[in-house]
Scaffold this active site. Structure first.
Site, mmCIF file in Angstrom:
data_model
loop_
_atom_site.group_PDB
_atom_site.id
_atom_site.type_symbol
_atom_site.label_atom_id
_atom_site.label_comp_id
_atom_site.label_asym_id
_atom_site.label_seq_id
_atom_site.Cartn_x
_atom_site.Cartn_y
_atom_site.Cartn_z
ATOM 1 C CG ASN A 44 75.964 88.462 54.206
ATOM 2 O OD1 ASN A 44 75.437 89.273 53.459
ATOM 3 N ND2 ASN A 44 75.733 87.161 54.118
ATOM 4 C CB SER B 286 75.668 76.772 53.025
ATOM 5 O OG SER B 286 74.773 75.994 53.804
ATOM 6 N NE ARG C 72 72.719 81.897 53.792
ATOM 7 C CZ ARG C 72 72.703 80.582 53.989
ATOM 8 N NH1 ARG C 72 73.037 80.099 55.186
ATOM 9 N NH2 ARG C 72 72.371 79.758 53.030
#
Length: 290
Positions: A222, A214, A218
């Site tokens: 983005n 994660s 992440r």
């Protein structure tokens, strides 16, 4: 390239334009979805280069620091250092560990901010320059691939998160000892009972894997989305023509590009901050005893 297609000059289609810009300069083609022998050369070069630049800027600030009224550059670095140090003190309570962890967090923030900031360059600038150089060297310029945002490359973000995982494992052993950490692996979170040992160990492994995946995903998600939006905005500008629709697209390209670039400054800063904070949190958790 998009402008050539819009004007009907035989350039790539919108899909080909995007695929070309999302293709890495690699040492070899991928064989399957997971191939550790493939190196994305563009991401590697930019990551190392920007890491060196970030370290040089911090070194320069430290070297020219004065006790008098600081200049703007020194003041900005001092504010950044104080912010990172305050966050480190609030999360990692071991003063000895903070001697390494705080500078590490500062380096992570600056490094990732610089990597993210590559997304603010015009999307066609480096690819066009690289295609020109590639063609000048006698190669096919249409197969000159270049991606300039390393954090939009999953291998880079996962590599960074893997580095954080290794640091956490080192601190687990350093703070708790080998025996203490192994004991924790088999006794937390459900308790110290032989029947629970397999479940405790499985939960610990899942936790480490989930945090690492994660952490990297992440940042990648983005930045990849931001890069894709810039490409779509570039296609608007490439479709301009001497018509009401074409002029509207050109104006929309300028407005949307400017607005997204301004907003993206916040995104690249926030993503660097989030990655740094999670690094501190995970290292701080390595100091906790269960």
């Amino acid at each position: 390239m998009a402008a050539e297609n819009a004007a009907g000059h035989g350039g790539p289609t919108a899909g080909e334009y995007i695929v070309h810009h999302l293709t890495h300069w690699r040492n070899k083609e991928l064989v399957g979805p997971f191939d550790l022998t493939v190196i994305n050369i563009d991401s590697t070069i930019f990551t190392i280069l920007l890491g060196v630049i970030g370290c040089f800027l911090l070194w320069k600030a430290a070297r020219k620091a004065t006790s008098g009224v600081p200049g703007r550059f020194q003041a900005a670095v001092e504010i950044l250092v104080e912010m990172v140090d305050a966050q480190a003190k609030g999360i990692v309570h071991n003063a000895e560990s903070r001697k390494l962890v705080a500078p590490l967090a500062l380096t992570v923030f600056v490094w990732i901010f610089l990597l993210n900031a590559m997304d603010l360059l015009p999307v066609d600038l480096l690819p066009v320059l690289w295609a020109w150089a590639y063609g000048a060297a006698g190669h096919d310029a249409h197969h000159a691939y270049m991606r300039s945002v390393p954090t939009a490359d999953l291998s880079i973000t996962m590599g960074l998160s893997l580095g954080v995982l290794i640091t956490c494992l080192v601190y687990n052993v350093k703070i708790k000892g080998v025996g203490g950490w192994i004991h924790e692996l088999f006794t937390a979170p459900f308790g110290n009972h032989w029947a629970l040992y397999p479940f405790n160990f499985l939960m610990q492994v899942i936790e480490f894997v989930a945090k690492t995946v994660s952490h990297g995903m992440r940042l990648f998600g983005n930045m990849y989305a931001g890069e894709l939006i810039f490409l779509l905005i570039a296609l608007m500008g490439g479709a301009w023509s001497l018509s009401a629709t074409g002029i509207g697209l050109a104006i929309g390209h300028i407005i949307a590009g400017s607005a997204w670039a301004i907003f993206h400054i916040l995104i690249i800063t926030l993503q660097a901050f989030v990655f740094m904070m999670l690094t501190l949190v995970y290292i701080g958790q390595a100091h906790d005893h269960h």
